[in-house]
Design an enzyme around this catalytic site. Structure first.
Site, PDB file in Angstrom:
ATOM      1  CE  LYS A 164      -4.114  -4.021   1.386  1.00 42.58           C
ATOM      2  NZ  LYS A 164      -4.813  -3.091   2.286  1.00 42.58           N
ATOM      3  CB  CYS A 212      -2.101  -2.659   5.283  1.00 40.09           C
ATOM      4  SG  CYS A 212      -3.797  -2.003   5.268  1.00 40.09           S
ATOM      5  CG  ASP A 218      -1.976  -1.087   1.211  1.00 38.65           C
ATOM      6  OD1 ASP A 218      -1.901  -1.977   0.362  1.00 38.65           O
ATOM      7  OD2 ASP A 218      -2.859  -1.062   2.097  1.00 38.65           O
TER       8      ASP A 218
END
Ligand SMILES: [Zn+2]
Length: 206
Positions: free
Chosen positions: A106, A151, A8
């Site tokens: 996601k 994450c 991310d």
């Protein structure tokens, strides 16, 4: 076989972004340097529809940081971030992406959040990342990116749970720190599960 998982590193998680991680931009040169030492590199991308129920704005009277029950799971509410197709969902400009073999998105189901790059938070659906790594013969994953206490942590816990030797690069990640010691707590939690936390130099010097 080793794989690097870049988690991310998107504009909304960088300083100035919608869900900025303090000093999040500092991981970029570290991750770019790490990439030279891997033949297999994948990236995860938080990629939400605007209607995503992890956004406080989608719950009347709720603010970022509030908690709700979302289909039986505790859900912290976030500012609107990483909306599909938006500039904030794009990868950081300075992040080297040419060696990234595959991107695993996601958070696209509006009704459940997904911190891990492997599964949603209810472990209901897989992104395919685990199968992909197995097919490539990967036995060790090295993880860096944003954010350490969400994450990165959940990606690492799932990697370990799937049987991969799992390493997190401490200087290749930064935390949201909703509470000020969340970074240290995330590292402890990962280490308690047998995940190795190392400095990037330990990987680069080899
Ligand atoms: Zn998100």
């Amino acid at each position: 076989m080793d794989a690097l998982i870049i988690v991310d590193i998107q504009k909304d998680f960088l300083p100035g972004g919608a869900l900025a991680v303090s000093q999040g931009d500092e991981v970029i040169p570290v991750v770019n340097a790490l990439q030279k030492h891997f033949d297999l590199i994948v990236a995860t991308q938080d990629y939400h529809p605007a209607s995503h129920l992890s956004f406080a704005a989608n719950h009347k009277g709720k603010n970022p940081g509030d908690h709700i029950d979302l289909k039986g799971l505790d859900q912290v509410l976030w500012p609107i971030h990483c909306v599909q197709g938006s500039e904030g969902a794009a990868f950081a400009d300075r992040l080297e992406m040419t060696k990234v073999k595959k991107i695993f998105q996601k958070g696209s189901d509006p009704e459940i959040d997904s911190y891990s790059g492997f599964y949603d938070n209810g472990h209901l659906k897989s992104t395919g990342l685990g199968d992909y790594l197995r097919q490539k013969g990967v036995d060790r994953v090295v993880i860096a990116g944003l954010a350490a206490d969400y994450c990165v942590k959940f990606t690492a816990l799932d990697a370990k749970g799937l049987g991969f030797d799992t390493v997190v690069v401490k200087d290749g990640t930064r935390a949201v720190n909703l509470k000020e010691d969340d970074f240290e707590r995330a590292l402890e939690e990962m280490e308690a599960q047998g995940i190795k936390v190392v400095g990037s130099q330990e990987i680069i010097k080899k």
